[in-house]
Write a protein that holds these residues in place. Sequence first.
Motif, mmCIF file in Angstrom:
data_model
loop_
_atom_site.group_PDB
_atom_site.id
_atom_site.type_symbol
_atom_site.label_atom_id
_atom_site.label_comp_id
_atom_site.label_asym_id
_atom_site.label_seq_id
_atom_site.Cartn_x
_atom_site.Cartn_y
_atom_site.Cartn_z
ATOM 1 N N THR A 119 16.103 20.990 25.292
ATOM 2 C CA THR A 119 15.873 20.798 23.931
ATOM 3 C C THR A 119 16.771 19.636 23.462
ATOM 4 N N PRO A 120 16.441 18.782 22.382
ATOM 5 C CA PRO A 120 17.316 17.951 21.843
ATOM 6 C C PRO A 120 18.668 18.374 21.447
ATOM 7 N N LYS A 121 18.728 19.501 20.759
ATOM 8 C CA LYS A 121 19.674 19.929 19.959
ATOM 9 C C LYS A 121 20.525 20.976 20.964
ATOM 10 N N THR A 122 21.849 20.637 21.381
ATOM 11 C CA THR A 122 22.508 21.381 22.435
ATOM 12 C C THR A 122 23.243 22.665 21.723
ATOM 13 N N PRO A 123 23.625 23.490 22.659
ATOM 14 C CA PRO A 123 24.434 24.641 21.899
ATOM 15 C C PRO A 123 25.746 24.261 21.456
ATOM 16 N N LEU A 124 26.222 22.913 21.567
ATOM 17 C CA LEU A 124 27.333 22.502 20.992
ATOM 18 C C LEU A 124 26.945 21.456 19.874
ATOM 19 N N PRO A 125 27.587 22.192 18.835
ATOM 20 C CA PRO A 125 27.348 21.276 17.619
ATOM 21 C C PRO A 125 27.737 19.624 17.452
ATOM 22 N N GLY A 126 26.756 18.940 17.141
ATOM 23 C CA GLY A 126 27.174 17.390 17.124
ATOM 24 C C GLY A 126 26.720 16.765 18.329
#
Length: 555
Positions: A502-509
Amino acid sequence: MSGKQLARNEYDLILIGSGMGALTVASLMSQLRNKRVLVLERHFKAGGFTHDFKRKQFHWDVGLHYVGEMESGSQMRGIFDLVTANHVQWNKMPEPFEKFVYPEFSFNVYGDEKRYIADLIKLFPQEKSSIRQYFRDVKKAAGALINDSMAKSSSLPVKLLGSAGKLWNRFPLNLTVKDYLDKHFQDPTLKALLVSQWGDYGLPPSICAFVQHATIVQHYLSGGYYPVGGAGEIAASVTKIVEKSGGKFLLNREVTEVLIEDGSAVGVRVRKLNAQNVNTKNVNTKDNLDIASSSAKEEYYAPVIVSNVGAANTYLKLIPRDYPIPFRDSLQRFIKQYSPTTNLTVYLGFSEDPRKLGFKGENHWIYSSIDHEKIYEHRGSWINDNAKPLNVYLSFPSLKDPKAENHTAEIIVDSDYEPFVQWKNQPWLHRDDTYQQLKQRLMDRLIDFVDKYYPGFADTIIYKELSTPLTNEHFTAHHQGAIYGLPAVCDRFDPQNSAWTTPKTPLPGLYLTGSDVCSSGIVGAMMGGVFTLSDIPGGISFPEVFASAAKSKSK
């Protein structure tokens, strides 16, 4: 750190790597959002697998050998033109653009779907209905892969669109190529023929997901194209776009760690590589592409960081081990279970025009048998056993590029990483004599293989050079020199593993882009960039990307 230094090291967006996904994000965020973008690349040339290089008077591409869907008016061409600000022109390859060569027969592929189908039916009339169904299923399967990528988006409109598409198109993601072919076809020769492009994704029918195979087949139904002036024109055009908005490309910069503060990614730590052993005569230093000359540590900061170095590198190397990634262990098991696709490439320079031997610029997929499973299993053993290769892909960059001044070819074959492990820790350009001797033997065997099919081919060669999986690994830092990201086996598309890509990782930012977000290949990586753009803060939605592409075309 002083205020002046801090200002110099802060950007709106940082891209790790400069492959096609990163180039897409960097270009469109610069053009459409006027963001100050920093692109960090460990190689001394920008572009990832889109870069090219020269030796003496000869010029080759590295990873871009041909691209589909670049016909005028296509959506993919529109997005590509937007990314490059119309500075890259595309030359259509001669027809037929592919040739599948087997011991007993050859088959020509033209950039015309109707002709492709008719030519297959002429050879296999008893399988007429299955052939027609196959091409319908190819489109459904390719659409299913795009829907799956969209459904993983954190952008609600994109997610809803992908989810709706999955409800309408229920083509299974866990179906292998072999299972599909065995269910629909009887003739083993036809089955082999239909998978002749498997080198474009690097997996045999028994383990490759049919959706990946279908995506490649559909991609080339309208023929193949090549960038005029070579693949390096892509990164060169994006560099100008990024610099116009105050951004920068920094080369010889290896990102070693994502910096985390208060649970969010805030920057990157970079190792400035020593380039003193680089042959700078072959390095393009124009356009302020910074060539490093010493080893040093640097830090750069931005509220948004996008990794284009693949899921494996991002989650297993760049994010500190003490930061909790829920799927880190399952991803580690996956890459141990499935060897990534890597390769050997022989770069050739000719004394005369290869058209004298009958070549027109088409690709040649040459196989010693129709048993693709056996050929895949043999990809490593022939290297150490002094045996012959069982297949090659033959490409002619100089016949595809109208600006080419000297004639070149590339012989490419899939390879295991294991035969080269013993030289892993020796430096590039300075590996020992045993390694050099092995490379020479491999080159000779690959050239001899082609010469058996096309007598006289070897006689015209005046320059040759071979790259191995260690070369890929050195310049990309990809696991075992991987050229296609995570292998497109069915397990990759299992819903429980969807978080890997997924483009959004579990690490914000921190966000992911490139081929792992969508699919392999130049256009697959570009679409990975488009998916990422819809997920990042202040990014660009799907409709805006397509609308901007259409607007750019009208101008």
